[in-house]
Design an enzyme around this catalytic site. Sequence first.
Site, PDB file in Angstrom:
ATOM      1  N   THR A 127      -3.191  -0.912  -4.184  1.00  0.00           N
ATOM      2  CA  THR A 127      -3.350  -1.505  -5.887  1.00  0.00           C
ATOM      3  C   THR A 127      -3.089  -2.975  -5.309  1.00  0.00           C
ATOM      4  O   THR A 127      -3.186  -3.862  -6.462  1.00  0.00           O
ATOM      5  CB  THR A 127      -1.868  -1.335  -6.266  1.00  0.00           C
ATOM      6  N   ASP A 155      -5.251 -10.913   8.261  1.00  0.00           N
ATOM      7  CA  ASP A 155      -4.402 -10.615   8.383  1.00  0.00           C
ATOM      8  C   ASP A 155      -3.273 -11.419   8.835  1.00  0.00           C
ATOM      9  O   ASP A 155      -3.279 -11.934  10.089  1.00  0.00           O
ATOM     10  CB  ASP A 155      -4.214  -9.015   8.400  1.00  0.00           C
TER      11      ASP A 155
HETATM   12  C1  PRP Z   1       0.907 -11.096   3.812  1.00  0.00           C
HETATM   13  C2  PRP Z   1       1.111 -12.099   3.176  1.00  0.00           C
HETATM   14  C3  PRP Z   1       1.423 -12.769   1.926  1.00  0.00           C
HETATM   15  C4  PRP Z   1       1.206 -11.271   1.554  1.00  0.00           C
HETATM   16  C5  PRP Z   1       0.288 -12.158   0.283  1.00  0.00           C
HETATM   17  O1  PRP Z   1       1.414 -10.345   3.377  1.00  0.00           O
HETATM   18  O2  PRP Z   1       1.826 -12.241   4.353  1.00  0.00           O
HETATM   19  O3  PRP Z   1       3.312 -11.560   2.378  1.00  0.00           O
HETATM   20  O4  PRP Z   1       0.316 -10.168   2.038  1.00  0.00           O
HETATM   21  O5  PRP Z   1      -0.580 -11.417   0.015  1.00  0.00           O
HETATM   22  P1  PRP Z   1      -0.794 -11.124  -2.102  1.00  0.00           P
HETATM   23  O6  PRP Z   1      -0.633 -13.009  -2.315  1.00  0.00           O
HETATM   24  O7  PRP Z   1      -2.031 -10.717  -2.281  1.00  0.00           O
HETATM   25  O8  PRP Z   1       0.638 -10.338  -2.611  1.00  0.00           O
HETATM   26  P2  PRP Z   1       1.129  -8.033   4.170  1.00  0.00           P
HETATM   27  O9  PRP Z   1       1.369  -7.286   3.040  1.00  0.00           O
HETATM   28  O10 PRP Z   1       0.145  -8.353   4.652  1.00  0.00           O
HETATM   29  O11 PRP Z   1       2.879  -7.787   5.068  1.00  0.00           O
HETATM   30  P3  PRP Z   1       2.692  -8.262   6.257  1.00  0.00           P
HETATM   31  O12 PRP Z   1       3.317  -9.500   6.290  1.00  0.00           O
HETATM   32  O13 PRP Z   1       3.852  -7.011   7.234  1.00  0.00           O
HETATM   33  O14 PRP Z   1       1.567  -7.803   7.149  1.00  0.00           O
HETATM   34  N1  URA Z   2      -2.994 -11.344   3.432  1.00  0.00           N
HETATM   35  C1  URA Z   2      -2.994 -11.884   4.527  1.00  0.00           C
HETATM   36  O1  URA Z   2      -2.256 -11.507   5.881  1.00  0.00           O
HETATM   37  N2  URA Z   2      -4.252 -11.547   4.223  1.00  0.00           N
HETATM   38  C2  URA Z   2      -5.192 -12.226   3.442  1.00  0.00           C
HETATM   39  O2  URA Z   2      -6.315 -13.209   3.462  1.00  0.00           O
HETATM   40  C3  URA Z   2      -4.451 -11.753   2.218  1.00  0.00           C
HETATM   41  C4  URA Z   2      -3.263 -11.611   2.523  1.00  0.00           C
END
Ligand code: PRP
Ligand code: URA
Length: 219
Positions: free
Chosen positions: A118, A210
């Site tokens: 989602t 990521d």
């Molecule tokens: C990544 C990043 C942000 C988010 C951004 O975290 O560090 O928090 O995605 O995406 P959005 O703007 O679409 O919400 P992630 O959910 O991958 O978690 P992590 O940092 O634990 O890997």
């Molecule tokens: N979170 C990440 O870490 N990378 C992206 O490109 C988008 C969301």
Amino acid sequence: MLDQDQIRSMALEVLLVDHPLVQHKLTLMRDVKQSSTQFRSLLREISWLLCFEITRDLPLEQKAIETPVEATRAPVLSGKKLVFVSILRAGNGMLDGMLDVIPSARVGHVGLYRDHETLEAVEYYYKVPGGLDQRLVIVVDPMLATANSAIAAVQRLKDGGARNIRFVCLISAPEGVRAFNRAHPDVSIVTAAVDNNLNEKGYIVPGLGDAGDRIFGTK
Ligand code: PRP
Ligand code: URA
């Protein structure tokens, strides 16, 4: 990647830090061949520069001091200690650099991950210092993609009393900046890049992949 003119013409409310050192280091980070060690170190270095930018207008007050030559008055930061809030996990990669620059800052953590189906933000942790209503709160997360995570984190902080909030990230997507501007028009954004768009999986293009995986080597 958008330049200042394109950002202006799209009416995105975001401050782009286009300092050559920031841009150079960010390009090194984007490279898929970059090691986690180097990635972390570059993120820390860029965070120093972003920290200077996001705190550019902090209020000062005059303090009486004595230099070896004479007594004088000189500027120091005024008000209560500011707070850095890291959006876990990837925010911690920026937090280290921010704390290098302002070691006396208080630190909060909001644990959020994106549901891969989602793209909604799911909260799993929240711990912040007291007195949020009297402090500048700077939220840090390298990536602003859909902005669901940043919007949720800032809302949580507002619900906890924060009134003066700023958001700093490494890379943002135009879609995320627009959504964040709409949800929190009172919260300014500082970023090192506004990239082209999001792909069908919600990843920033060209982005860097990521961020959490690249910082912590978890892929
Ligand atoms: C990544 C990043 C942000 C988010 C951004 O975290 O560090 O928090 O995605 O995406 P959005 O703007 O679409 O919400 P992630 O959910 O991958 O978690 P992590 O940092 O634990 O890997
Ligand atoms: N979170 C990440 O870490 N990378 C992206 O490109 C988008 C969301």
